[in-house]
Design an enzyme around this catalytic site. Structure first.
Site, mmCIF file in Angstrom:
data_model
loop_
_atom_site.group_PDB
_atom_site.id
_atom_site.type_symbol
_atom_site.label_atom_id
_atom_site.label_comp_id
_atom_site.label_asym_id
_atom_site.label_seq_id
_atom_site.Cartn_x
_atom_site.Cartn_y
_atom_site.Cartn_z
ATOM 1 N N ASN A 10 -61.735 6.212 -15.194
ATOM 2 C CA ASN A 10 -61.193 6.035 -14.025
ATOM 3 C C ASN A 10 -61.946 4.785 -13.131
ATOM 4 O OD1 ASN A 10 -59.768 5.780 -11.301
ATOM 5 N ND2 ASN A 10 -60.411 7.942 -10.808
ATOM 6 N N LYS A 12 -61.223 3.352 -10.367
ATOM 7 C CA LYS A 12 -60.935 3.498 -9.045
ATOM 8 C C LYS A 12 -60.692 2.152 -8.240
ATOM 9 C CE LYS A 12 -64.105 7.592 -8.875
ATOM 10 N NZ LYS A 12 -64.444 8.555 -8.019
ATOM 11 N N HIS A 107 -55.037 12.920 -8.358
ATOM 12 C CA HIS A 107 -56.647 12.629 -8.351
ATOM 13 C C HIS A 107 -56.911 13.098 -6.742
ATOM 14 C CE1 HIS A 107 -60.632 11.145 -7.806
ATOM 15 N NE2 HIS A 107 -60.528 10.869 -9.180
ATOM 16 N N GLU A 109 -58.997 12.185 -4.687
ATOM 17 C CA GLU A 109 -59.097 11.247 -3.636
ATOM 18 C C GLU A 109 -57.907 10.741 -2.877
ATOM 19 O OE1 GLU A 109 -61.284 8.239 -6.144
ATOM 20 O OE2 GLU A 109 -63.080 9.649 -6.006
ATOM 21 N N GLU A 177 -61.185 18.751 -12.276
ATOM 22 C CA GLU A 177 -62.115 17.951 -11.587
ATOM 23 C C GLU A 177 -62.330 18.387 -10.155
ATOM 24 O OE1 GLU A 177 -62.169 13.572 -12.638
ATOM 25 O OE2 GLU A 177 -60.687 13.751 -11.233
ATOM 26 N N GLY A 183 -68.245 11.792 -8.036
ATOM 27 C CA GLY A 183 -68.883 10.951 -7.273
ATOM 28 C C GLY A 183 -70.415 11.477 -6.739
ATOM 29 N N SER A 223 -68.775 13.767 -12.249
ATOM 30 C CA SER A 223 -70.262 13.001 -12.352
ATOM 31 C C SER A 223 -70.634 13.449 -14.035
ATOM 32 C CB SER A 223 -71.372 13.883 -11.559
ATOM 33 O OG SER A 223 -71.180 13.513 -10.258
HETATM 34 C C1 PEP Z 1 -63.245 10.510 -10.983
HETATM 35 O O1 PEP Z 1 -62.985 9.747 -10.273
HETATM 36 O O2 PEP Z 1 -62.218 10.960 -11.620
HETATM 37 C C2 PEP Z 1 -64.438 11.160 -11.268
HETATM 38 C C3 PEP Z 1 -64.679 12.078 -12.198
HETATM 39 O O3 PEP Z 1 -65.645 10.077 -10.868
HETATM 40 P P1 PEP Z 1 -67.219 10.375 -10.952
HETATM 41 O O4 PEP Z 1 -67.216 10.622 -12.646
HETATM 42 O O5 PEP Z 1 -67.739 9.435 -10.648
HETATM 43 O O6 PEP Z 1 -67.688 11.639 -10.421
#
Ligand code: PEP
Length: 260
Positions: A10, A12, A107, A109, A177, A183, A223
């Protein structure tokens, strides 16, 4: 039937620039998207792993043009209406017309910042599946919900909204997630992730079918890095990863190959 390992990237709205001794995120651009894709194209990837990358909408066509065949592209979002006066939105047919075969949906976000609720995410999931594209369906709890023992309730109610609208789960990949791990550098422990993945699988078995529970890929996101991916990938119910920050770095290749 063994589930094929699946790794999504992803992107983003940003890319990570690596400098001497430090790195920082900036907006993606034609140049940086091409660089990341070049890195993926040139790497030796585990042929058994399915790889899908999700650049910002503006760069979907560019990404499809440059990414080597056999690797797929996902939009980061899609609308649930087929066409019409919906300024700023993209339809499933428009994705298909551009050879974009997947979309991320739900997601955190978007759920949190853009206030997308379970019903809207489920409705977009149905539109995508009806149109024949795959869905990486994201679900997960906040820290507050985890600390009040609501993790499984939150995740299963996000999934239940999908169950109410969708009969065929064959093109859904579920991405668990936890919001507190996205993040933040705070990855869920292998036990925490496995526990939720197993709970999702048993929910699928009870609420959908044994076959769907057996066959649906449940991937972990939050992460994930080249350091923690190996251990996570060994868990019985972890079938891959959704990777944010690390998908913009050479670490993404190690994560794709973590199941070798
Ligand atoms: C994501 O945006 O789906 C995600 C898992 O981000 P990160 O790996 O940066 O935590």
């Amino acid at each position: 039937m063994a589930r094929q390992f699946f790794v999504g990237g992803n992107f983003k709205m940003s890319v990570v620039l690596c400098g001497v001794g430090r790195e920082h995120a900036v907006n993606g651009s034609v140049e940086t998207i091409k660089k990341i894709i070049g890195l993926i194209n040139d790497a030796k990837l585990d042929p058994k792993t399915e790889v899908v990358i999700a650049p910002p909408a503006l760069y979907l066509l560019l990404a499809r043009e440059h990414l080597k065949p056999g690797l797929e592209i996902a939009a980061q979002n899609v609308f649930d209406k087929p066409n019409g006066a919906f300024t700023g939105e993209i339809s499933v047919d428009q994705l298909k017309d551009s050879n974009i075969t997947w979309t991320l949906l739900g997601h955190s976000e978007r759920r949190v910042v853009l206030q997308e609720d379970d019903q809207f995410v489920a409705s977009k999931t149905k539109a995508a599946l009806d149109g024949g594209i795959g869905v990486i369906f994201c679900c997960g709890e906040s820290l507050e919900q985890r600390e009040s023992n609501k993790t499984i309730d939150v995740v299963t109610s996000q999934l239940r909204a999908v169950k109410e609208k969708v009969a065929d789960w064959s093109k859904i990949v579920i991405a668990y997630e936890p919001i507190w791990a996205i993040g933040t550098g705070k990855v869920a422990s292998t036990e925490q992730a496995q526990e939720v993945h197993a709970a999702i699988r048993s929910w699928l078995k009870k609420e959908v079918s044994e076959k769907v529970a057996e066959e649906t890929r449940i991937i972990y996101g939050g992460s994930v890095s080249e350091k923690n991916c190996k251990d996570l990938s060994k868990q019985a119910d972890i079938d891959g990863f959704l990777v944010g920050g690390a998908s913009l770095k050479p670490a993404f290749i190690d994560i794709i190959n973590s199941h070798l």
